[in-house]
Design a protein around this motif. Structure first.
Motif: not given
Lengths: 400, 297
Positions: A21, A99-100, A102, A299, A303, B93, B120-123, B126, B132, B254, B256
């Motif tokens: 994914w 990802v977290y 960067g 998905m 973006r 970055s 987003t899904t990532t946000e 994480f 952050r 972990i 915030r």
């Protein structure tokens, strides 16, 4: 088969899907960004196409790299369910960290490092020749990609070569290479994947003339000529629309290649678990990877495509084409050799090479150095963690 | 932190021209109240995975940052930013790294940043850029929800839900109220079993800030609700106000998150301008060496 075994199968499959994914959302979509930047296709339609093409590429071309990651890194070593799960978890964690934080964390380095680590921890006999081959290819990717992009951009920038010749010539090269890409659906007497050129050659009995396989050469010429004539007709009718068409076709082919070159990073660790322990055909595992890639592209790609298409629009069509051509050629070389690669690294090297043709690369040495350091850290750390974590899990759980 | 409030500017960091005006307006309101300059920071984000991340910053700004020019124009709004304005363009970055770099360079007394609700899904997994930033920022922090700018401000609601950042919410309330001639309404909860402070104390600190800050007096009113802090009460009162100024109240080791559960509910249900405030004195330096190394990339 015990409950523990099935728990590991489930955990490993979910991790594999997550990896696929993530690859679908990030690595497979950039090839279509130049076409969006040139207004040849909308973002949503491009994301849809990325998912389909990368998914099909994963199923038809992903087997070779998947086999290297899962079976080619050690001689006669069974990667146990615990080892496969540990390796995949480490690779997925590295990607999540990328990802977290960067930081640049290439999936190819994380997966390969983790699988070597767990394999060594299992007491496997390392296939040094394969490591040498992979290492050499990784070292050669930036100059190869940059070099091809430099040549392509130089060709496109020459005033004495009109676009009605330059663009069709590149289409001819791409067409010629297409005749040789290896697909799982084409039978081959010695390998699991064959090419269209090889199919014709085998069908006609491989006649040779001056040490050249005649059908192989003729198929290459026919494909190249078709690519040249098709794109030339489009470019002669309208240069802008011709370039748009070429960008769209090229984007599709590169997205297809990226699926084939990336899925093995997610499915490779499970090759032995699915193939030997569960007795399932490799296409089943590739199907899982392709599903993850398709979902990720649908998905996550819109973006990313929106952001990168604006950048490609700034880059211009010549440098965009110059970056995509090596992306296609090198990805196919990696698939043919079964070498795990980072697709982003190829494209980034291509962008830099294309810039050099314009007089200046404009790259930051510090950023390149930091990136290389992180690649090496990823490789070394995933290997070390793979070794230690497998031993720890094995000791605590009392299984191999 | 070095120097006094007067020596140090207010900073506003923005990565999208679309919302620059809203954030610059809040930053200038705050700067006008305390008499400091405003430093503008345009953040151009190029993730490590971007094809253009390897280029030098000046090349990225010139060639591969289509929003750089729009962002610069949007941030230097003449009617909002008077006199000498320092404007810096940073390549980073991510937005959080860029904003933290801007803080490191500027050493501001306070920072204003924007916050989108859309995740987003990532946000969602994480945390957002803002999540952050919240913890490591060594200065007062104002986080404005973007996309809810109001035409005029007549009424400002300040729900006091803890003992943190009372001075910061008071200052923001007065800064926004003064140019708009708006009234400020403090809302406190009188929880009898509280051990870290009580509602009247909370109100005293916030009131003192509103009364003692420079500028003319502003009209303010106080409501004390009996019982523990309730999101429902804040939500019920919100429709009649134009701006809400709560305190950022939650931080875990972990992930915030910007807000705790009470304000999370309020933000989800209230369709108004919201400016979250956080005191710079509450930040933790536990992960600072790691983040410093990261930001210098």
């Amino acid at each position: 088969m015990t409950l523990t075994f099935w728990i590991f199968v489930g955990l490993a499959t979910v991790t594999c899907l997550f990896m696929a994914w993530s690859l679908g959302a990030n690595s497979n979509s950039p090839p279509f960004a130049p076409a969006i930047g040139a207004r040849a296709v909308s973002t949503i339609r491009a994301a849809f196409l990325v998912g389909i093409l990368a998914g099909v590429g994963a199923i038809t071309q992903g087997g070779s790299i998947s086999a290297t990651v899962g079976q080619g890194l050690f001689y006669d070593t069974l990667i146990t369910p615990l080892a496969a799960t540990t390796g995949l978890l480490i690779a997925a964690t590295f990607m999540a960290l990328g990802v977290y934080t960067g930081y640049p964390v290439p999936a190819a380095f994380a997966t390969t490092g983790a699988m070597i680590g767990v394999g060594l921890s299992l007491g496997g006999d390392p296939s040094i020749g394969t490591y040498r081959q992979i290492g050499t290819f990784w070292v050669l990717v930036p100059p190869m990609s940059g070099g091809i992009a430099f040549l392509t951009a130089t060709l496109l920038r020459r005033d004495d070569i009109p676009e009605t010749v330059g663009i069709p010539l590149l289409a001819a090269v791409v067409g010629g290479v297409l005749a040789h890409i290896r697909l799982g659906v084409i039978p081959h007497p010695e390998r699991s994947q064959g090419s269209i050129a090889e199919l014709f050659s085998n069908w006609l009995g491989s006649p040779h003339l001056f040490a050249l396989d005649v059908p192989l050469v003729l198929t290459t010429i026919v494909f190249g000529a078709f690519g040249f004539l098709y794109v030339r007709r489009k470019v002669r009718a309208s240069v802008e629309r011709g370039i748009q068409s070429f960008l769209l076709i090229l984007g599709g082919i590169v997205a297809f290649s990226s699926g084939g070159s990336q899925v093995g990073l997610a499915t490779g660790p499970l090759e032995q678990l699915y193939g030997i322990e569960l007795g399932l055909p490799s296409v089943f595992l590739l199907g899982i990877g392709a599903t993850g890639i398709l979902a990720g592209a649908w998905m996550g790609a819109p973006r990313l495509l929106q952001a990168t298409s604006r950048e490609y629009a700034q880059l211009g069509v010549r440098r965009s084409i110059a970056a995509l051509v090596p992306g296609f050629i090198i990805a196919q070389m990696a698939i043919a050799l079964g070498i795990p690669i980072s697709f982003n690294n190829i494209i980034i090297s291509g962008v830099i090479g294309g810039g050099l043709a314009a007089g200046t690369a404009g790259v930051s040495r510090r950023k390149i150095a930091v990136t290389i350091v992180f690649w090496l850290i990823t490789l070394g750390a995933s290997l070390g963690i793979g070794f230690v974590l497998y031993r720890l899990f094995s000791t605590v759980l009392g299984i191999e | 932190m070095t120097g006094s409030m007067g020596d140090r500017p207010g900073l506003v960091s923005v990565d999208s021209p679309e919302f620059a005006r809203q954030l610059v307006r809040t930053a200038t309101d705050l700067a006008s109240l305390v008499g400091t300059n405003v430093q503008l920071a345009s953040i151009i984000t190029k993730p490590a995975t971007s094809l253009f991340a390897m280029f030098r910053d000046e090349i990225i700004i010139e060639q591969f940052a289509p929003t750089a020019k729009d962002l610069t124009e949007a941030m230097t709004i003449e009617e909002l930013v008077d006199g000498e304005v320092d404007h810096d363009i940073l390549v980073s970055s991510s937005f959080d790294n860029g904003a933290l770099s801007a803080i490191e360079r500027t050493d501001p007394w306070r920072t204003v940043i924007g916050w989108r609700e859309r995740r987003t899904t990532t946000e969602a997994i994480f945390g957002t850029s803002i999540d952050r930033i919240v913890k490591p920022v060594p200065c007062d922090l104002y986080i404005e929800r973007i996309g809810y700018e109001t035409d005029g401000v007549d009424s400002i609601r300040v729900p006091l839900t803890g003992v943190e950042a009372l001075r910061q919410v008071g200052l923001a309330a007065k800064a926004i109220a003064l140019p708009n001639e708006a009234a400020v309404y403090l809302l406190a909860f009188n929880e009898s079993d509280r051990t870290t402070g009580d509602s009247p104390g909370d109100i005293e600190v916030a009131t003192e800030m509103i009364e003692e800050a420079k500028g003319q007096k502003v009209t303010f009113e106080t409501v004390i609700e009996p019982g523990p802090v309730r999101a429902g009460s804040i939500i019920e009162m919100a429709p009649v106000h134009d701006v809400l100024i709560p305190v950022t109240s939650r931080h875990g080791p972990i992930r915030r998150r910007v807000t705790g559960s009470v304000h999370h509910r309020v933000i989800q249900q209230v369709d108004k301008t919201i400016v979250l405030a956080r005191s710079g004195t509450t930040h933790s330096a536990r992960f600072e060496p790691i983040r410093r190394g990261h930001r210098r990339r």
